[in-house]
Motif scaffolding. Structure first.
Motif: not given
Length: 89
Positions: A46-51
């Motif tokens: 979500d929001g381009g954050a890394l998993v």
């Protein structure tokens, strides 16, 4: 479902995938770029954050074994990476 039918279905599935890897030509560089982009997008949450660390470790484990061109080895590498990520994270 009888065990014989289950084995027959599993064998047909594995053989069809193995035949595709062996017989189909290598994808074009443009198509490989598209596939790489899709694979990279799965590592963003979500929001381009890394998993999370386990998912990144699973991707790294599968990627390390991808030159073998063996689906089984890539799955084992991914599962091993995920387990290591869970233990370390």
């Amino acid at each position: 479902m009888s065990p014989l039918v289950l084995v027959a279905i599993a064998l047909m599935t594995y053989l069809s995938r193995a035949a595709a890897v062996v017989l189909l030509p290598r994808p074009s560089p443009r198509f490989e770029t598209i596939l790489s982009s899709l694979a990279t997008a799965t590592l963003l949450g979500d929001g381009g954050a890394l998993v999370g660390i386990p998912t990144l470790a699973a991707a790294a484990g599968a990627l390390l074994l991808s030159p073998t061109r063996s689906l089984l080895l890539c799955l084992i590498g991914g599962a091993t990476g995920y387990a290591a990520g869970v233990l370390l994270g």
